[in-house]
Design a protein around this motif. Sequence first.
Motif, PDB file in Angstrom:
ATOM      1  N   SER A  35     -27.636 -24.628  -8.474  1.00  0.00           N
ATOM      2  CA  SER A  35     -27.275 -23.242  -8.519  1.00  0.00           C
ATOM      3  C   SER A  35     -28.267 -22.598  -7.087  1.00  0.00           C
ATOM      4  O   SER A  35     -26.534 -22.124  -6.905  1.00  0.00           O
ATOM      5  CB  SER A  35     -27.114 -22.598  -9.789  1.00  0.00           C
ATOM      6  N   MET A  36     -29.040 -22.730  -6.939  1.00  0.00           N
ATOM      7  CA  MET A  36     -29.426 -21.173  -6.091  1.00  0.00           C
ATOM      8  C   MET A  36     -28.762 -22.463  -4.572  1.00  0.00           C
ATOM      9  O   MET A  36     -28.771 -21.014  -4.085  1.00  0.00           O
ATOM     10  CB  MET A  36     -31.528 -22.087  -5.970  1.00  0.00           C
ATOM     11  N   LEU A  37     -28.309 -23.880  -4.436  1.00  0.00           N
ATOM     12  CA  LEU A  37     -28.223 -24.739  -3.242  1.00  0.00           C
ATOM     13  C   LEU A  37     -26.581 -23.819  -2.878  1.00  0.00           C
ATOM     14  O   LEU A  37     -26.481 -23.654  -1.994  1.00  0.00           O
ATOM     15  CB  LEU A  37     -29.133 -25.998  -3.644  1.00  0.00           C
ATOM     16  N   ALA A  38     -25.972 -23.820  -4.026  1.00  0.00           N
ATOM     17  CA  ALA A  38     -24.864 -23.615  -3.649  1.00  0.00           C
ATOM     18  C   ALA A  38     -24.458 -21.905  -3.438  1.00  0.00           C
ATOM     19  O   ALA A  38     -23.792 -22.132  -2.787  1.00  0.00           O
ATOM     20  CB  ALA A  38     -23.970 -23.667  -4.987  1.00  0.00           C
ATOM     21  N   SER A  39     -25.718 -21.531  -3.970  1.00  0.00           N
ATOM     22  CA  SER A  39     -25.543 -19.901  -3.337  1.00  0.00           C
ATOM     23  C   SER A  39     -25.778 -19.867  -2.319  1.00  0.00           C
ATOM     24  O   SER A  39     -25.263 -19.357  -1.390  1.00  0.00           O
ATOM     25  CB  SER A  39     -25.460 -18.913  -4.390  1.00  0.00           C
ATOM     26  N   THR A  40     -26.833 -20.345  -1.907  1.00  0.00           N
ATOM     27  CA  THR A  40     -27.007 -19.540  -0.676  1.00  0.00           C
ATOM     28  C   THR A  40     -26.943 -20.591   0.614  1.00  0.00           C
ATOM     29  O   THR A  40     -27.409 -20.314   1.413  1.00  0.00           O
ATOM     30  CB  THR A  40     -29.537 -20.072  -0.592  1.00  0.00           C
ATOM     31  N   VAL A  41     -26.292 -21.497   0.019  1.00  0.00           N
ATOM     32  CA  VAL A  41     -25.993 -22.262   2.114  1.00  0.00           C
ATOM     33  C   VAL A  41     -25.165 -21.819   2.548  1.00  0.00           C
ATOM     34  O   VAL A  41     -24.287 -22.275   3.165  1.00  0.00           O
ATOM     35  CB  VAL A  41     -25.564 -24.628   1.851  1.00  0.00           C
TER      36      VAL A  41
END
Length: 581
Positions: A35-41
């Motif tokens: 979740s965090m990776l897909a948002s922050t990337v």
Amino acid sequence: MSAVTSPALETDAPAAPRRRVLVSLSGLLLGMFVSMLASTVVSTSLPVIIHDLDGDQAAFTWVVTATLLTTAISTPIWGKLADLFNRKVLFQVAIVIFVLATAAAGFSQDTSTLIAFRAVQGIGAGGLAALSQVLMADIISPRERGKYMGLFGGVMALATIGGPLLGGVITDTLGWRWNFYVALPFAIAALIIIQRTLHLPHRAKMKARIDYLGIVLLSTAVSLLLIWVTLAGDSFEWWSMQTILMVGGALLATLLFIIVELRSKEPLIPLSLFRNRTFTLAVIASIATGIAMFGASVFLSQYMQLARGATPTEAGLMTIPMIAGLLVSSIGVGALVTRFGQWKPYLIVGSVSLIAGSYLLSTIHYDTNFALVSLYMFLLGAGVGMTMQNLVLVVQNTSKPTEIGVASSGVTFFRSLGGTIGVSFMGAALAASVTDLMAGAKDQLTAAIVSLGAKGADIAAQIQSGTLPQVSTMPPVVRVIFEDIYAQGISQSFLIAVPFAILSLIAIIFLPNKPLTRMTTSERIQASEADLATVSVPEGMDVAASADENAAESSDQDVAAPADEDATERSVAPAEASAGR
């Protein structure tokens, strides 16, 4: 009156082995990482994405707020579903929705399509945000949760540091569309690991009642408010008929939502939760945390690229100090909470750090010494790390075990709502400031463009189109003007977070300083059932017979009479748990 208890309900019973807990958490942590990776990337590449899709500042804001809006709206819905259905399956469904919508966003050809897919992405994000907290409460007690919260903080920090860096590199080498596909393999791995490792205690089946009318009214109220904030002052005047209709509609929908929730047998957000002082004050404090967290992640990326001329990769590197503050504070404070059982001093320090970081970031310029900017970002990140997870923790500690889902998601909802409204206001303020500053620098900008000769025509056309500029590619004579304009606009936007951070500090000061229980949610439910059984045993009835009857009624637990005097002392545990509800 006889006392009936179960040895399994002892408060001093040893906690589940750390290895078993870590195995159960592995899939949960990977799901949150996805979740965090897909948002922050995507965060560092957003200015480039909006530029390539011919979007303006309003489109930039809506690409962010569309996700935050649906996250905020869906969070209490997921929380309610968590109290009714299989939480493990719900978490897996949320991952699938989130990642598929993220991948679909990579095919967008215009900002409208991108905003639509980001909105669907937010639905999955709401489930991941709400359910992760609920699932943790199922397997870890509040007292022990601090050190494991540190793991979540570490995963969040890893994704938040690695995401922008990875996104910047991908954007500069392969193109920004690949940012939306990078989470797919991690999502597949998360689904497999969760299926194999996450084993939850058995919960009694409940009849599902979904408050559909409440969902519609809540969505209407929040959507109208955000649309008004985004369009007012640009598409129409702040004081206009459109404002009256939108704000009036939002207020009416809110009033109807409250009425529906009071009448509903299974309300989306039980208003009785607000009778709990801890919940109410935590909600107020969470709003400021949401504004600081989401506002910083959105506008610091813009500051680095539009006010300091950084590339997406450089912007990812330049935001590391804020993530470092979040990482150090969340892991360190989590360990201290578990060791000493004290949580309030860290929340107070965290809220003070939020105030300091927000205010200091409102003073930055395009040429501010980056060491100072790094310090300001570190303070803001530390404040978020100390407050975000711990506010959910203290609410779970005092809520009824049967309402853990709605209570946890309630705090997360208001944090997301605060972030959504905050980003909308900050985006609107930034757009207004940039427009005014551009008008004030018209003569200076015209002279700079004329000095470029034939090359100035492209710059002039880009400015007139209203498209978000790509400052790093501009000639130095024009670039410095744009950097100064955007630096002033972004710094003024951070002032919006300051009064909310002060309000957060006041709310935290008045939070009841209740000790953290050592019982998991499942143990508290069993304790309250056992406690109820002790009250219902008629005087003179054989205790063992009563226990047998309770066992027949509740197939998921065994109720036994105390075998010795020590067991009588242990029976205090259920009573304490009942009193803490």
